[in-house]
Scaffold this motif. Sequence first.
Motif, mmCIF file in Angstrom:
data_model
loop_
_atom_site.group_PDB
_atom_site.id
_atom_site.type_symbol
_atom_site.label_atom_id
_atom_site.label_comp_id
_atom_site.label_asym_id
_atom_site.label_seq_id
_atom_site.Cartn_x
_atom_site.Cartn_y
_atom_site.Cartn_z
ATOM 1 N N LEU A 237 0.826 -1.206 0.000
ATOM 2 C CA LEU A 237 0.000 0.000 0.000
ATOM 3 C C LEU A 237 0.859 1.254 0.000
ATOM 4 C CD1 LEU A 237 -2.730 1.437 0.218
ATOM 5 C CD2 LEU A 237 -2.585 1.162 2.712
ATOM 6 N N LEU A 238 1.924 1.259 0.808
ATOM 7 C CA LEU A 238 2.790 2.420 0.872
ATOM 8 C C LEU A 238 3.536 2.616 -0.446
ATOM 9 C CD1 LEU A 238 3.725 4.684 2.708
ATOM 10 C CD2 LEU A 238 5.529 3.202 3.591
ATOM 11 N N TRP A 239 3.836 1.518 -1.134
ATOM 12 C CA TRP A 239 4.489 1.620 -2.451
ATOM 13 C C TRP A 239 3.571 2.334 -3.445
ATOM 14 C CZ3 TRP A 239 3.702 -0.247 -7.452
ATOM 15 C CH2 TRP A 239 4.818 -0.196 -8.311
ATOM 16 N N VAL A 240 2.282 1.999 -3.420
ATOM 17 C CA VAL A 240 1.321 2.655 -4.316
ATOM 18 C C VAL A 240 1.192 4.131 -3.981
ATOM 19 C CG1 VAL A 240 -1.105 2.759 -5.007
ATOM 20 C CG2 VAL A 240 0.030 0.544 -4.777
ATOM 21 N N GLY A 282 8.909 -1.735 2.648
ATOM 22 C CA GLY A 282 9.203 -2.648 3.744
ATOM 23 C C GLY A 282 10.692 -2.857 3.938
ATOM 24 N N ILE A 283 11.426 -2.976 2.835
ATOM 25 C CA ILE A 283 12.874 -3.115 2.914
ATOM 26 C C ILE A 283 13.503 -1.838 3.462
ATOM 27 C CG2 ILE A 283 14.964 -3.293 1.495
ATOM 28 C CD1 ILE A 283 13.491 -5.301 -0.246
ATOM 29 N N LEU A 284 13.028 -0.698 2.975
ATOM 30 C CA LEU A 284 13.558 0.578 3.462
ATOM 31 C C LEU A 284 13.310 0.732 4.961
ATOM 32 C CD1 LEU A 284 12.501 3.032 0.594
ATOM 33 C CD2 LEU A 284 14.695 1.883 0.938
ATOM 34 N N ALA A 285 12.151 0.280 5.425
ATOM 35 C CA ALA A 285 11.839 0.382 6.850
ATOM 36 C C ALA A 285 12.778 -0.477 7.683
ATOM 37 C CB ALA A 285 10.385 -0.031 7.087
ATOM 38 N N ARG A 286 13.085 -1.696 7.216
ATOM 39 C CA ARG A 286 13.990 -2.574 7.969
ATOM 40 C C ARG A 286 15.395 -1.959 8.058
ATOM 41 N NH1 ARG A 286 11.627 -7.523 8.862
ATOM 42 N NH2 ARG A 286 9.864 -8.074 7.503
ATOM 43 N N GLY A 287 15.869 -1.392 6.957
ATOM 44 C CA GLY A 287 17.181 -0.754 6.990
ATOM 45 C C GLY A 287 17.203 0.469 7.878
ATOM 46 N N THR A 288 16.105 1.223 7.891
ATOM 47 C CA THR A 288 16.024 2.399 8.749
ATOM 48 C C THR A 288 16.025 1.998 10.222
ATOM 49 O OG1 THR A 288 14.777 3.574 7.029
ATOM 50 C CG2 THR A 288 14.688 4.471 9.253
ATOM 51 N N LEU A 289 15.340 0.928 10.557
ATOM 52 C CA LEU A 289 15.383 0.423 11.936
ATOM 53 C C LEU A 289 16.798 0.054 12.339
ATOM 54 C CD1 LEU A 289 12.150 -1.777 11.938
ATOM 55 C CD2 LEU A 289 12.590 0.160 13.466
ATOM 56 N N ALA A 290 17.548 -0.525 11.410
ATOM 57 C CA ALA A 290 18.942 -0.878 11.709
ATOM 58 C C ALA A 290 19.772 0.378 11.964
ATOM 59 C CB ALA A 290 19.530 -1.688 10.556
ATOM 60 N N MET A 291 19.518 1.439 11.212
ATOM 61 C CA MET A 291 20.274 2.679 11.410
ATOM 62 C C MET A 291 20.017 3.299 12.774
ATOM 63 S SD MET A 291 20.405 4.800 7.831
ATOM 64 C CE MET A 291 18.863 4.284 7.078
ATOM 65 N N LEU A 292 18.824 3.099 13.323
ATOM 66 C CA LEU A 292 18.511 3.665 14.633
ATOM 67 C C LEU A 292 19.348 3.027 15.736
ATOM 68 C CD1 LEU A 292 14.604 3.955 14.394
ATOM 69 C CD2 LEU A 292 16.343 5.669 13.868
ATOM 70 N N ARG A 293 19.956 1.873 15.457
ATOM 71 C CA ARG A 293 20.813 1.195 16.437
ATOM 72 C C ARG A 293 22.298 1.444 16.163
ATOM 73 N NH1 ARG A 293 16.730 -2.637 15.253
ATOM 74 N NH2 ARG A 293 18.052 -3.697 13.735
ATOM 75 N N PHE A 294 22.594 2.301 15.220
ATOM 76 C CA PHE A 294 23.972 2.538 14.796
ATOM 77 C C PHE A 294 24.686 3.474 15.769
ATOM 78 C CE2 PHE A 294 26.872 5.376 12.405
ATOM 79 C CZ PHE A 294 27.783 4.450 11.941
ATOM 80 N N HIS A 295 25.915 3.115 16.131
ATOM 81 C CA HIS A 295 26.752 4.001 16.946
ATOM 82 C C HIS A 295 28.208 3.556 16.812
ATOM 83 C CE1 HIS A 295 27.597 7.013 19.985
ATOM 84 N NE2 HIS A 295 28.370 6.127 20.598
ATOM 85 N N GLU A 296 29.023 4.390 16.177
ATOM 86 C CA GLU A 296 30.430 4.047 15.958
ATOM 87 C C GLU A 296 31.362 5.151 16.441
ATOM 88 O OE1 GLU A 296 31.585 1.272 15.102
ATOM 89 O OE2 GLU A 296 29.939 0.184 14.145
ATOM 90 N N ALA A 297 30.928 5.926 17.446
ATOM 91 C CA ALA A 297 31.776 7.014 17.954
ATOM 92 C C ALA A 297 33.108 6.483 18.475
ATOM 93 C CB ALA A 297 31.037 7.790 19.045
ATOM 94 N N GLU A 298 33.068 5.302 19.123
ATOM 95 C CA GLU A 298 34.310 4.746 19.674
ATOM 96 C C GLU A 298 35.239 4.222 18.587
ATOM 97 O OE1 GLU A 298 31.298 4.057 20.774
ATOM 98 O OE2 GLU A 298 31.328 5.074 22.723
ATOM 99 N N THR A 299 34.703 3.990 17.406
ATOM 100 C CA THR A 299 35.517 3.482 16.304
ATOM 101 C C THR A 299 36.388 4.580 15.695
ATOM 102 O OG1 THR A 299 33.827 1.829 15.784
ATOM 103 C CG2 THR A 299 35.419 2.324 14.047
#
Length: 369
Positions: A237-240, A282-299
């Motif tokens: 539905l969101l694609w349409v 749906g794929i974009l949403a899954r990737g966006t959820l993954a980004m919300l857990r991203f943190h590489e400041a210590e890297t």
Amino acid sequence: MPLDFLLRWLSSLLTIAFLGSAGYILYQWYEGELVSDRWLILGVVMLLWSFLGFLPILLLRRAGRDEPKPIRSNRTQQLARPDGSEIHVEFYGPDQAPTLILTHGWGPDSLVWYYAKKQLTDQFRVIVWDLPGLGKSKKPKNRDYSLEKYARDLEAVLNLAGDQPVVLLGHSMGGMILLTFCRLFPQHLRRRVAGLIVVDATYTNPLRTTILSKLLLALQKPLLEPLLYLAIALSPLLWVTSWLSYLNGFTLLTTEISGFTGRETRGQLNFSTLIGLKAAPGILARGTLAMLRFHEAETLPQISAPTLVVVGESDIATRPFANQRISQDVPQAKLAVLSPGGHMGLMERNQQFAEVVRSFSATCLELRR
């Protein structure tokens, strides 16, 4: 990026409201509840705009001399991955030339590198790839869209470059993938990877470094994450509605707001919008959820390779202070600002972008010879 996904939701809701209002006005006029012909004219105009609104919006933009096109190479390779995904890789430029590997952001695919592929292949071999789930790459069967998964995929692409050193370049989420790659594979830095170019990226949850960050962080758990899970459930539905939003012009406007500064050409705006609409919500949403857990400041302090951080002066998706933080914390980093430029400065300021990439990459790869 999360900002793009939120704007897509907003444009979809506006599209439903706009089209629904047009239908309601016309129905009420037909039933005789609205007697003035002005209501008929308004309803017809709204209905026409719902399907043709993109035309005046595009015609008001200037035409460019070299507008981006969906060009792909006939030199390709498919990489099968353990999770069932398959990576589509393309090669441009002379095989023996110094190599750049380009990683695109979340939403578009490797077609976004139209200008870079044209402007850099006189001196470099350019390797581009579609992130699994986007473009011509097959999605993972285990639904893993994490930054770590994509960093491991990047290492697989790196193996295609052979023994010669390369420069890795990543835009937006692609830059976040590069930082994750540095944490997972530090042994490759300064050996196989001669340099890094991080473009319009961030070092942490992108909600912290986008516009309206305090509001969006407050809404992350109660509103934004439920909306992302809802997008997964309602993906067709969101694609349409996303394509309807393109037809009425709302998506063009949100693309301009989030990615450009108003100096883009007609073709750049349209092309950037269209390549972002191909992916399943749906794929974009899954990737966006993954980004919300991203943190590489210590890297960042552990990155040993020379690094160039490129940012658009007016980027609102990943604001300049995030890129400044990366350039300050990475030991051998310097900052380049595209002015004027937004999140899509690689397209809007493509010549300036190509020059800073060319200069930095030539220095890194020359040092490795």
